[in-house]
Design a protein around this motif. Sequence first.
Motif, short mmCIF file in Angstrom:
data_model
loop_
_atom_site.label_atom_id
_atom_site.label_comp_id
_atom_site.label_asym_id
_atom_site.label_seq_id
_atom_site.Cartn_x
_atom_site.Cartn_y
_atom_site.Cartn_z
N ASP A 139 1.56 19.12 4.90
CA ASP A 139 1.62 20.05 3.77
C ASP A 139 1.80 19.30 2.46
O ASP A 139 1.79 18.06 2.42
CB ASP A 139 2.73 21.09 3.98
N ASP A 140 1.99 20.06 1.37
CA ASP A 140 2.03 19.44 0.05
C ASP A 140 3.33 18.72 -0.27
O ASP A 140 3.52 18.24 -1.39
CB ASP A 140 1.71 20.46 -1.04
N ARG A 141 4.24 18.63 0.69
CA ARG A 141 5.43 17.79 0.50
C ARG A 141 5.06 16.31 0.55
O ARG A 141 5.81 15.46 0.10
CB ARG A 141 6.49 18.07 1.56
N PHE A 142 3.91 16.01 1.17
CA PHE A 142 3.52 14.63 1.42
C PHE A 142 2.28 14.25 0.62
O PHE A 142 1.56 15.11 0.11
CB PHE A 142 3.24 14.42 2.91
N VAL A 143 2.03 12.93 0.53
CA VAL A 143 0.78 12.43 -0.02
C VAL A 143 -0.37 13.08 0.75
O VAL A 143 -0.28 13.23 1.98
CB VAL A 143 0.72 10.89 0.13
N PRO A 144 -1.44 13.52 0.07
CA PRO A 144 -2.55 14.15 0.79
C PRO A 144 -2.99 13.33 2.00
O PRO A 144 -3.13 12.11 1.92
CB PRO A 144 -3.66 14.22 -0.27
N GLY A 145 -3.20 14.03 3.13
CA GLY A 145 -3.49 13.34 4.39
C GLY A 145 -4.66 12.39 4.33
O GLY A 145 -4.61 11.29 4.90
N ALA A 146 -5.72 12.78 3.63
CA ALA A 146 -6.91 11.92 3.56
C ALA A 146 -6.59 10.61 2.85
O ALA A 146 -7.07 9.54 3.25
CB ALA A 146 -8.03 12.66 2.83
N GLU A 147 -5.79 10.67 1.78
CA GLU A 147 -5.41 9.46 1.04
C GLU A 147 -4.53 8.55 1.90
O GLU A 147 -4.71 7.33 1.92
CB GLU A 147 -4.67 9.83 -0.24
N ALA A 148 -3.56 9.15 2.60
CA ALA A 148 -2.67 8.37 3.46
C ALA A 148 -3.45 7.70 4.58
O ALA A 148 -3.27 6.50 4.86
CB ALA A 148 -1.57 9.26 4.03
N GLU A 149 -4.33 8.45 5.22
CA GLU A 149 -5.10 7.91 6.35
C GLU A 149 -6.00 6.77 5.89
O GLU A 149 -6.09 5.73 6.55
CB GLU A 149 -5.92 9.02 6.99
N SER A 177 0.82 -1.22 0.00
CA SER A 177 0.00 0.00 0.00
C SER A 177 0.85 1.26 0.00
O SER A 177 0.47 2.27 -0.60
CB SER A 177 -0.93 0.00 1.21
N ARG A 178 2.02 1.24 0.67
CA ARG A 178 2.87 2.43 0.72
C ARG A 178 3.43 2.74 -0.67
O ARG A 178 3.39 3.89 -1.12
CB ARG A 178 4.04 2.24 1.70
N MET A 179 3.94 1.73 -1.35
CA MET A 179 4.48 1.95 -2.69
C MET A 179 3.39 2.40 -3.66
O MET A 179 3.63 3.22 -4.54
CB MET A 179 5.16 0.69 -3.21
N ARG A 180 2.20 1.86 -3.47
CA ARG A 180 1.09 2.26 -4.36
C ARG A 180 0.77 3.74 -4.17
O ARG A 180 0.57 4.48 -5.14
CB ARG A 180 -0.13 1.40 -4.06
N LEU A 181 0.74 4.19 -2.92
CA LEU A 181 0.49 5.60 -2.64
C LEU A 181 1.59 6.49 -3.20
O LEU A 181 1.33 7.49 -3.87
CB LEU A 181 0.40 5.82 -1.12
N MET A 182 2.84 6.11 -2.95
CA MET A 182 3.96 6.94 -3.40
C MET A 182 4.08 6.94 -4.92
O MET A 182 4.49 7.93 -5.51
CB MET A 182 5.26 6.46 -2.72
N SER A 183 3.72 5.83 -5.56
CA SER A 183 3.78 5.76 -7.02
C SER A 183 2.69 6.63 -7.65
O SER A 183 2.82 7.07 -8.79
CB SER A 183 3.63 4.31 -7.50
N GLN A 184 1.61 6.85 -6.91
CA GLN A 184 0.52 7.67 -7.42
C GLN A 184 0.84 9.16 -7.33
O GLN A 184 0.51 9.94 -8.23
CB GLN A 184 -0.76 7.38 -6.64
N PHE A 185 1.54 9.55 -6.24
CA PHE A 185 1.77 10.97 -6.00
C PHE A 185 3.25 11.37 -6.10
O PHE A 185 3.56 12.56 -6.14
CB PHE A 185 1.25 11.35 -4.61
N TYR A 186 4.16 10.41 -6.11
CA TYR A 186 5.61 10.68 -6.11
C TYR A 186 6.00 11.60 -4.94
O TYR A 186 6.77 12.54 -5.10
CB TYR A 186 6.07 11.27 -7.45
N LYS A 187 5.44 11.29 -3.77
CA LYS A 187 5.73 12.05 -2.56
C LYS A 187 5.84 11.09 -1.38
O LYS A 187 5.33 9.97 -1.44
CB LYS A 187 4.60 13.07 -2.28
#
Length: 261
Positions: free
Chosen positions: A122-132, A97-107
């Motif tokens: 902030d916008d340095r990271f994957v949007p909080g709602a998606e990560a949560e 799941s982590r790689m899938r998130l990072m591959s989607q946003f490159y963050k």
Amino acid sequence: EHRMLLECHVLSHEGGAERLKPVRLILHQRQIRTEPRIETNAGAIFLTNCIPVTTVFESFAIVDERRDQIAEALRLELKKRYSDAQLVLRRSSRVDSRMRLMSQFYKPVYFSRDPEAMKDVDDRFVPGAEAEKSIRAEGFPGHFICEASFPLVYHRTLIFGYLQILSPTEMQAEHWDEMGALATKAEKALLPFLPTAPDKCPVADLSMHGIGFLHGNNQFVLRHFMPGTEITFDLHFPDGFVAGCLASIRNLRSKERTHRV
């Protein structure tokens, strides 16, 4: 050059498998690129490091003592700074799941059980709602408060691993900066062990939907380049700009000395 759709009826369920009866097959002819192709001057735009995506991940499945020693040294350095930390490398086409998130946003990914902390992401990271949503669906160890995961990126295109820290206390900005520096160090240390391709491939034409390029006639192309194969490459423009690209091969025609892809 067609899309195929097979419609079936389910006849029975047997031990987790289904027996199907085909009803009809629909063939739909599709265009490879729907926009007009623009021819380019020979060599003005070209590709480098054009390789199948799978070869990047499969390289970690091959035994390499020197690479493994470097990876273990990176893990030990990470563990010295953070007790609950790991270096994860991708060894197949499957992703967590982590790689899938990072591959989607490159963050990087940041998650905290504290709702107030999540508001400050902030916008340095994957949007909080998606990560949560992703992390809570997978389950989060009960004694940890937050997590930070930083991607390792191959040629601006592929996430080939990540550094992960699980913390029992809230993390601060200095921790993120330190992790970013460690991820950069891990990238530089591991990239020499990932595959590269020496060929310089001139682009013959391009549109917003794709490109046609020429690749030298060799066994690597014959063995790995097939329609449907996902590839990664660096696309060089005349002004010096380089774009990392992911693409899928739609067709390939062999000429006397080159392959038209």
